[in-house]
Design a protein around this motif. Structure first.
Motif, short mmCIF file in Angstrom:
data_model
loop_
_atom_site.label_atom_id
_atom_site.label_comp_id
_atom_site.label_asym_id
_atom_site.label_seq_id
_atom_site.Cartn_x
_atom_site.Cartn_y
_atom_site.Cartn_z
N LEU B 189 -8.50 13.07 -4.58
CA LEU B 189 -7.66 12.47 -5.62
C LEU B 189 -6.30 12.11 -5.04
N GLU B 193 -4.57 8.37 -4.82
CA GLU B 193 -3.32 8.04 -5.49
C GLU B 193 -2.23 7.58 -4.53
N GLN B 323 -3.17 11.29 -23.52
CA GLN B 323 -2.63 10.53 -22.39
C GLN B 323 -3.33 10.89 -21.09
N THR B 324 -3.62 12.16 -20.97
CA THR B 324 -4.33 12.57 -19.77
C THR B 324 -5.68 11.89 -19.69
N ARG B 326 -6.73 9.23 -21.16
CA ARG B 326 -6.68 7.80 -20.95
C ARG B 326 -6.42 7.48 -19.50
N HIS B 327 -5.48 8.20 -18.93
CA HIS B 327 -5.13 7.88 -17.56
C HIS B 327 -6.22 8.23 -16.58
N SER B 328 -6.87 9.35 -16.80
CA SER B 328 -7.91 9.67 -15.82
C SER B 328 -9.07 8.70 -15.97
N ARG B 331 -8.73 5.33 -13.82
CA ARG B 331 -9.00 5.25 -12.37
C ARG B 331 -10.47 5.06 -12.08
#
Lengths: 239, 331
Positions: B189, B193, B323-324, B326-328, B331
């Protein structure tokens, strides 16, 4: 005993000489400041010590080991860890995932709770880093570095862009970990911040080490005033 | 994190239960389509460990799948190996070849990595053609023994195949979850990033990438072995870049990169949709393209992203959690 010894470092980028024959020692358990005007070579020196850039000439010794500098991954295992001038965290991951990565990358014995408390990250853990306020990001990026349990922490302008109360908080955090035995090598433009924290300072000008000593002595040294502090004062006097 | 974790565990379990429940009722044709869908899901999950976790787009995955298929085919047909042992050998062979490919390919990054692995996929395809004593060349490898019967399924090879495929998917999926949660998963990860930051944290970038590629290759190899035994025949065309190599990218992108469960949905959609729309068989390739266009334009986070977005429209939850998730998904 000096934790880090820098010996005769010269760095050329093509025709530009960023550092010329720089030698200095960082004593164990100190906060050692590094100041100088823009382009003096401060960040270049951090890049070299951390292993990001190989110097043209010169060597390091760290914690009894000779023949440095070492590649970055190796330097980290020896205990040399850096932060970046630009805020640098894993933006797409949550603060918790960021800390997990630092935890995994380090020896794995970092006290995560202490880090979260000291840096006041408890309420931000499950938020994605990219959505956190700037000041919190600065603290998170510091937490990533501290999570690796460094012996020597290279801080590249940790207070840049922060409001006064956040700067005070940052100073407190640095003192907190310094109190636990961390040696800090601190590049900073904010003179008050640096002078309050550092017990020794090295002053750079155009890639050369101009002065080394206590902050008080630096402020009283005519050469330093001429090369760095003085320019600002004269300009102000002229106004 | 929490919601993501729920989807990660619950959804595959639901799919497994439904699939297993359907086994007693379906006819051979449906069983075959389901088996292929499950097998492609396995391939998609294995591929997501590479693309989703590390962010490297490899086009050599179909080739590595083929290495597993040919290895198992050769060992069971010509050397008389037991299927299970041959599957293990196929996984190891693909892992080995995959590791070699990775060592070459990771000298590059971004678009160059994709192009280099494309080259490896094309060269690999040629190898399948020219290594005739091993692969049967252009005519393919024929007469591969089927999968040995599990207890209670002796008189029903179709159901047997499906159950074996489902078990392999389950093993792959849980292995991938363990991988993701391991320290190497965290390192991957970090590499995805920000490579420079990962390096400055002392993460062994090379090791993390190599581990992800090898892991992903091993399970592709195992899936290849099952494919060979189910089909009783393998030919080079099954493993070309434009067929499998590109298809796995579609599964993962349509499903939702980096979620592990999304690619299962992607594979099912892409495999089953043309079958459902049989009347429109002539247009199945066009449907395929339209599907891809649709997802890239309107749901770039894939099915997984869309599912989580729909769930977010339901009663409010703590902001941090959504939010977590959605963001994960992103990717």
């Amino acid at each position: 005993m000096s934790l880090l010894s820098i010996r005769g470092i010269t760095q050329r980028f093509g025709g530009v000489t960023a550092l010329t024959d720089v030698s200095l020692d960082v004593e164990e358990g100190t906060i050692h400041g590094l100041i100088g005007p823009n382009g003096a070579g401060k960040t270049t020196l951090i890049n070299i010590v951390s292993g990001l850039v190989r110097p043209t000439e010169g060597t390091l010794s760290f914690n009894g080991r000779e023949n440095g500098p070492w590649p970055m991954a190796h330097a980290v295992t020896l205990g040399i860890v850096r932060t970046y001038q630009q805020t640098r965290v894993f933006m797409g991951l949550t603060a918790r995932e960021n800390l997990r990565i630092a935890h995994v990358a380090g020896a794995g014995d970092a006290n995560a709770e202490d880090l979260i408390d000291a840096l006041d990250l408890g309420s931000s853990l499950d938020r994605v880093a990219g959505e956190l306020p700037y000041a919190t990001l600065r603290r998170l990026s510091l937490a990533l570095a501290l999570g690796l349990r460094p012996k020597l922490l290279l801080l590249d302008e940790p207070a840049v862009g922060l409001a006064p109360d956040e700067i005070a908080r940052m100073a407190e955090v640095i003192r907190h970990f310094h109190g636990q035995g961390l040696t800090v090598f601190l590049v900073e433009h904010n003179m008050r911040f640096l002078m309050e924290l550092a017990s020794r300072v090295s002053v750079f000008d155009r890639g050369r080490l101009l002065f080394e000593g206590t902050p008080e002595a630096a402020q009283g040294n005519p050469e330093v005033i001429e090369a760095y502090l003085g320019r600002g004062l004269k300009k102000h006097a002229g106004n | 994190m929490r919601r993501e974790a729920i989807m990660r565990w619950l959804l595959p379990v639901i799919i497994l239960v439904i699939a297993l429940a359907a086994v007693p009722f379906a006819n051979d044709y449906i069983l075959y389509v389901l088996t292929i869908a499950v097998l492609m899901s396995t391939l998609a999950v294995s591929y997501d460990v590479l693309l989703g976790l590390t962010g490297y787009l490899s086009l050599a995955h179909g080739f590595l799948y083929g290495v597993g298929a040919y290895t198992a085919a050769y060992l069971t047909t010509n050397s008389g190996w037991n299927f299970w042992l041959a599957m293990l050998a196929a996984a190891l062979m693909s892992a080995l070849i995959g590791a070699i490919v990775a060592l070459v390919a990771f000298r590059t990054k971004g678009i160059y990595f994709a192009v280099l692995t494309l080259g490896i996929g094309l060269v690999g395809f040629q190898f399948f053609l020219v290594l005739e004593p091993l692969t049967g060349g252009v005519g393919g490898f024929v007469g591969i023994p089927g999968i040995p019967s599990l207890p209670g399924l002796a008189d029903d090879p179709s159901r047997n195949n499906l159950v074996v495929a489902i078990v392999l998917l389950a093993v792959t999926y849980f292995a991938a979850l363990v991988f993701l949660r391991s320290s190497i998963g965290a390192a991957c990860l970090a590499v995805r990033e920000d490579v420079t930051l990962a390096q400055s944290l002392g993460i062994r970038v090379g090791t993390a990438r190599l581990a992800a590629f090898t892991f992903s290759s091993a399970f592709a190899g195992a899936a290849g072995a099952v494919f060979a035994a189910i089909s009783n025949f393998v030919g080079p065309d099954d493993f070309s870049v434009m067929a499998t190599g590109f298809q796995v990218v579609v599964f993962v992108v349509i499903g939702g990169m980096g979620t592990l469960w999304g690619p299962i949905l992607g594979a099912f959609l892409v495999v089953c949709l043309p079958e459902v729309l049989r009347g429109a068989a002539t247009y199945s390739v066009a449907i395929y393209g339209i599907l891809l266009l649709f997802f890239i334009l309107f749901a770039p986070k894939g099915i997984a992203g869309a599912v989580l977005a729909l769930r977010r429209l339901l009663p409010a939850r703590p902001a941090s959690v959504t939010q977590t998730a959605r963001h994960s998904e992103a990717r």
